[in-house]
Motif scaffolding. Structure first.
Motif, short mmCIF file in Angstrom:
data_model
loop_
_atom_site.label_atom_id
_atom_site.label_comp_id
_atom_site.label_asym_id
_atom_site.label_seq_id
_atom_site.Cartn_x
_atom_site.Cartn_y
_atom_site.Cartn_z
N VAL B 26 57.13 -84.54 -142.66
CA VAL B 26 58.17 -85.50 -142.26
C VAL B 26 59.36 -84.76 -141.67
N GLY B 27 59.81 -83.72 -142.39
CA GLY B 27 60.96 -82.95 -141.91
C GLY B 27 60.68 -82.34 -140.55
N LEU B 28 59.52 -81.71 -140.41
CA LEU B 28 59.17 -81.07 -139.14
C LEU B 28 59.11 -82.07 -138.00
N THR B 29 58.54 -83.24 -138.29
CA THR B 29 58.45 -84.26 -137.24
C THR B 29 59.84 -84.61 -136.72
N VAL B 30 60.77 -84.86 -137.65
CA VAL B 30 62.11 -85.28 -137.23
C VAL B 30 62.79 -84.17 -136.44
N VAL B 31 62.78 -82.95 -137.00
CA VAL B 31 63.50 -81.84 -136.35
C VAL B 31 62.89 -81.53 -134.98
N LEU B 32 61.57 -81.35 -134.98
CA LEU B 32 60.91 -80.96 -133.72
C LEU B 32 61.05 -82.03 -132.65
N LEU B 33 60.98 -83.27 -133.07
CA LEU B 33 61.08 -84.36 -132.10
C LEU B 33 62.47 -84.38 -131.48
N LEU B 34 63.51 -84.18 -132.34
CA LEU B 34 64.88 -84.17 -131.82
C LEU B 34 65.08 -83.00 -130.87
N VAL B 35 64.63 -81.81 -131.31
CA VAL B 35 64.80 -80.63 -130.47
C VAL B 35 64.01 -80.80 -129.17
N ILE B 99 45.00 -93.16 -134.82
CA ILE B 99 46.14 -92.34 -134.35
C ILE B 99 45.79 -91.73 -133.00
N GLY B 100 44.56 -91.21 -132.91
CA GLY B 100 44.12 -90.63 -131.64
C GLY B 100 44.12 -91.67 -130.53
N ALA B 101 43.67 -92.88 -130.88
CA ALA B 101 43.64 -93.95 -129.87
C ALA B 101 45.06 -94.26 -129.40
N CYS B 102 46.02 -94.23 -130.34
CA CYS B 102 47.42 -94.50 -129.95
C CYS B 102 47.95 -93.43 -129.01
N PHE B 103 47.65 -92.17 -129.31
CA PHE B 103 48.09 -91.10 -128.42
C PHE B 103 47.45 -91.26 -127.04
N THR B 104 46.16 -91.63 -127.02
CA THR B 104 45.49 -91.84 -125.74
C THR B 104 46.18 -92.95 -124.96
N PHE B 105 46.50 -94.01 -125.69
CA PHE B 105 47.16 -95.14 -125.07
C PHE B 105 48.53 -94.73 -124.52
N LEU B 106 49.25 -93.94 -125.34
CA LEU B 106 50.57 -93.44 -124.92
C LEU B 106 50.43 -92.61 -123.65
N ALA B 107 49.40 -91.76 -123.61
CA ALA B 107 49.19 -90.93 -122.43
C ALA B 107 48.91 -91.80 -121.21
N THR B 213 52.10 -82.97 -133.34
CA THR B 213 51.15 -82.52 -134.36
C THR B 213 51.68 -82.81 -135.76
N ALA B 214 52.98 -82.50 -135.96
CA ALA B 214 53.58 -82.77 -137.27
C ALA B 214 53.52 -84.27 -137.57
N PHE B 215 53.82 -85.07 -136.54
CA PHE B 215 53.79 -86.51 -136.71
C PHE B 215 52.37 -86.96 -137.08
N PHE B 216 51.39 -86.37 -136.40
CA PHE B 216 50.00 -86.71 -136.67
C PHE B 216 49.63 -86.39 -138.12
N ILE B 221 48.16 -88.24 -143.40
CA ILE B 221 48.22 -88.20 -144.86
C ILE B 221 48.41 -89.61 -145.42
N ILE B 222 49.33 -90.35 -144.81
CA ILE B 222 49.56 -91.71 -145.29
C ILE B 222 48.28 -92.54 -145.17
N ARG B 223 47.62 -92.41 -144.03
CA ARG B 223 46.44 -93.23 -143.78
C ARG B 223 45.27 -92.87 -144.69
N VAL B 224 45.08 -91.55 -144.91
CA VAL B 224 43.97 -91.15 -145.78
C VAL B 224 44.23 -91.63 -147.20
N LYS B 225 45.47 -91.51 -147.64
CA LYS B 225 45.81 -92.03 -148.97
C LYS B 225 45.49 -93.52 -149.05
#
Lengths: 221, 244, 203
Positions: B26-35, B99-107, B213-216, B221-225
């Motif tokens: 979570v932390g990495l996603t936020v920081v990396l996305l902002l940067v 998730i992969g389908a969403c990234f494909t759609f985003l692309a 990647t961090a977001f993924f 993790i949330i989805r597998v849980k």
């Protein structure tokens, strides 16, 4: 080997005796091709331009239409249980069903394709290349299709799912198949495209029966 | 049976490991996305041809990377599930597909947004966009087959077979689409091959890729849980039905 | 020669159907699988015919594990499910011919005789009545040289006369050193039969 041939023989005989199995796919193929001149107009230059693509797409769809019967009929009447408990390895069994499917459902399309090609104003070279490309490329369709047919066997509305699973995998065959015809119509050599199609068929010959046999065991259990 | 259900009902090790990774992701996603967004929107120079439109690439290109990477990962985890019969591997493959389908759609969406000013139309049959579109269909087929079986054990195997056949085909499809595109390419149109890679462009791209990647990892993790809980619920419901 | 199943367990769609089912068959023996609907009779028979993988447990033929690609088991057993496995477009003889050759045992004529099928042999099976189809199906079984018969509801749609005929054929099979594993609703009233009641194992 004998059993392998017997199984192919039985399927071919059944297809002949039921008749509809063969003629349905064939009529579908012809109708789809006939729709295109009606849709885009009878201009000969346009038809010759889109002809190879139209014929290949129609062949893909006609093949898809007959695919879901590949295992379904034997599954529904219980024959598949008996086939699977016999001494033929499942991979070889799949191969026999694939060959039977190709002979009964795809070969008739290839036989009539030159005629349809002429109706779409394809030149002689193009028709020759089309026939060669269909002969070399369509075994891939039956082989890859067998995986989809085995996965969707016994499902309600399996046919719709089958097309979603299988059609994306057919794209390379479509591209190289059409490219072969286009090349020969442009007075270029169709050989590289035909070689690629042949390569795809050989690859599918390895992957198809393996994956389809696994899927078949799964769907039957 | 009791043993097998416990693998779903109580995959302690999996939960312990992912529990430790999750906050970091979570932390990495936020920081990396902002940067990454800062670098790509403010620091990277506008392209001399494309102007600020090139910035869409910083969203688009890493999404396309992710789309391919997730499918590959899905196939690997399917193989693990198929060979070693590890149930969490099956669930991971299942959970990563949307998730992969969403990234494909985003692309696809960002690709056509980029295409509008560049090509004057929202859709051009560009080799990369077309490959992405086919990949989207592969994802949809994979997700559909999971839904088509009543028995989750059978569904997992069927989906795994499909993912493996798909992953063998992806390079072939990619090659054929490139081939098709070069045959039909009108010379004047700009392609999505994009700008020459320069460090001012490469760094934001890489940062964005890592952010994705961090977001993924986080979403996975949330989805597998959630999948594990769903399986556990199902097992409990069946047990309850049996008792009543 | 024997068939030994130990601690078989079966799971369908996350449901445990049965577990710890064990039984054995020696030449001349028959096992009658009983149980209410859904107790897993068909599943058990399919497991023994290698059409379904058990969740746990072993089954051995001649002491060799049948689930480990043991080829010696092929051809030694014949599975008959409740579907008739007949191609309606083919005649009775063509149907049996194909399977006899597929299983490598071409003794078609006597099999047709045993179930009074000679007169029907050139008629497409699609035109037969349910009972006649069932008889064709049983003729296919007797045309095989399998030692172990695995039969799922072999008697449904048969009239009394043919039930008696089938029973007689089964007894002969057992007397010749064959084995049978069958699931029926009605009692065949065999003199020596081991009963396997899946309700006892139901979990």
């Amino acid at each position: 080997m004998n059993r392998f041939l017997r199984l192919i023989g039985r399927d071919v005989r059944l297809a002949f005796r039921q008749g509809s199995a063969m003629t349905l796919g064939l009529s579908f193929f012809v109708i789809v091709v006939v729709l295109f001149p009606l849709g885009v107009g009878p201009e000969l230059a346009v038809l010759a331009r889109i002809g190879p693509g139209v014929l290949w797409v129609a062949a893909l769809l006609a093949c898809l239409l007959t695919l879901d019967r590949m295992f379904q009929a034997d599954y529904e009447d219980g024959s598949l249980d008996l086939l699977m408990t016999g001494s033929l390895p499942t991979e070889i069994l799949v191969l026999a069903k694939v060959i039977a499917h190709w002979l009964t459902s795809v070969l008739p399309l290839i036989v009539i394709a030159p005629l349809l090609g002429m109706s779409l104003n394809l030149p002689g070279d193009g028709i020759l290349a089309l026939t060669a490309a269909l002969l070399i490329g369509t075994p891939t369709l039956s082989l890859i299709g067998a995986v989809g047919a085995a996965l969707t066997m016994g499902m309600r509305r399996g046919g719709v799912l089958l097309s979603l699973l299988v059609l994306p995998l057919y794209i390379p065959v479509l591209i190289f198949g059409v490219a072969a015809v286009d090349a020969s119509m442009a007075q270029l050599s169709a050989t590289p495209h035909l070689l690629l199609l042949g390569g795809a068929s050989l690859g599918a010959l390895v992957v198809g029966p393996l994956a389809a046999a696994a899927a078949l065991r799964l769907s039957l259990s | 049976m009791a043993i097998d259900l416990h693998k779903y009902a109580n995959p302690k090790r999996f939960l312990a490991i992912t529990g430790a990774i999750y906050p970091w992701s979570v932390g990495l996603t936020v920081v990396l996305l902002l940067v990454g967004l800062y670098l790509s929107l403010f620091v990277a120079p506008p392209d001399y041809q494309q102007g600020d439109t090139v910035r869409i690439m910083f969203v688009h290109v890493p999404a396309a990377w992710m789309a391919l990477m997730i499918y590959t990962m899905m196939a690997i985890s399917s193989a693990v599930g198929l060979i070693w019969k590890h149930p969490v591997a099956d669930l991971t493959a299942k959970a990563s597909a949307p998730i992969g389908a969403c990234f494909t759609f985003l692309a696809l969406v960002t690709g056509s947004l980029w295409g509008q000013p560049m090509w004057g139309t929202f859709w051009v049959w560009d080799a990369r966009l077309t490959s992405m579109l086919i990949l989207l269909f592969l994802y949809l087929g994979y997700m559909a087959i999971w839904e088509s079986f009543d028995d989750p054990v059978k569904a997992a195997k069927a989906a795994a077979i499909l993912a493996l056949v798909g992953v063998i085909n992806i390079p072939i499809i990619r090659f054929s689409v490139d081939w098709w595109n070069t045959l039909h390419q009108p010379a004047s149109v700009a392609t999505m091959d994009g700008p020459k890679i320069h460090s001012t462009i490469l760094i934001p791209l890489l940062v964005m890729g890592l952010a994705y990647t961090a977001f993924f990892v986080m979403v996975l993790i949330i989805r597998v849980k959630a999948e594990i809980l769903k399986r556990r619920l199902r097992v409990l419901q069946i047990a309850e039905l049996r008792e009543s | 020669m024997s068939f030994v199943a130990q601690n078989l367990a079966c799971q369908r769609a996350d449901q445990l159907i049965f577990e710890d089912v064990s039984f054995s068959l020696s030449p001349g023996e028959a096992v009658w699988v009983k149980g209410r609907n859904g107790a897993g009779k068909s599943s058990l028979l399919r497991i023994c015919a290698r059409l379904l993988a058990p969740l746990r447990g072993q089954a051995a033929w001649h002491g060799e594990d049948i689930f480990k690609d043991y080829d010696g088991y092929i051809g030694d057993y014949h599975y008959l499910g409740h579907l008739d496995a007949l191609k309606y477009a083919l005649t009775v003889r063509e149907n049996i011919d194909f399977w006899a050759e597929f299983h490598g045992i071409p003794d078609v004529a006597s099999a047709l005789d045993q179930f009074d099928l000679q007169a029907l042999s050139d008629i497409p099976t699609g035109m037969l009545s349910q009972g006649q189809k069932k008889r064709t199906n049983l003729a296919r079984l007797t045309a095989s040289s399998a030692k172990l018969w695995i039969l799922d509801e072999p008697l449904s749609a048969l009239d009394l006369h043919y039930i008696a005929l089938f029973k007689e054929r089964l007894i002969r099979h057992l007397a010749e050193g064959g084995m049978a594993l069958f699931a029926t609703h009605q009692d065949l009233e065999l003199e020596q039969v081991k009963i396997l009641d899946l309700d006892d194992w139901a979990s």
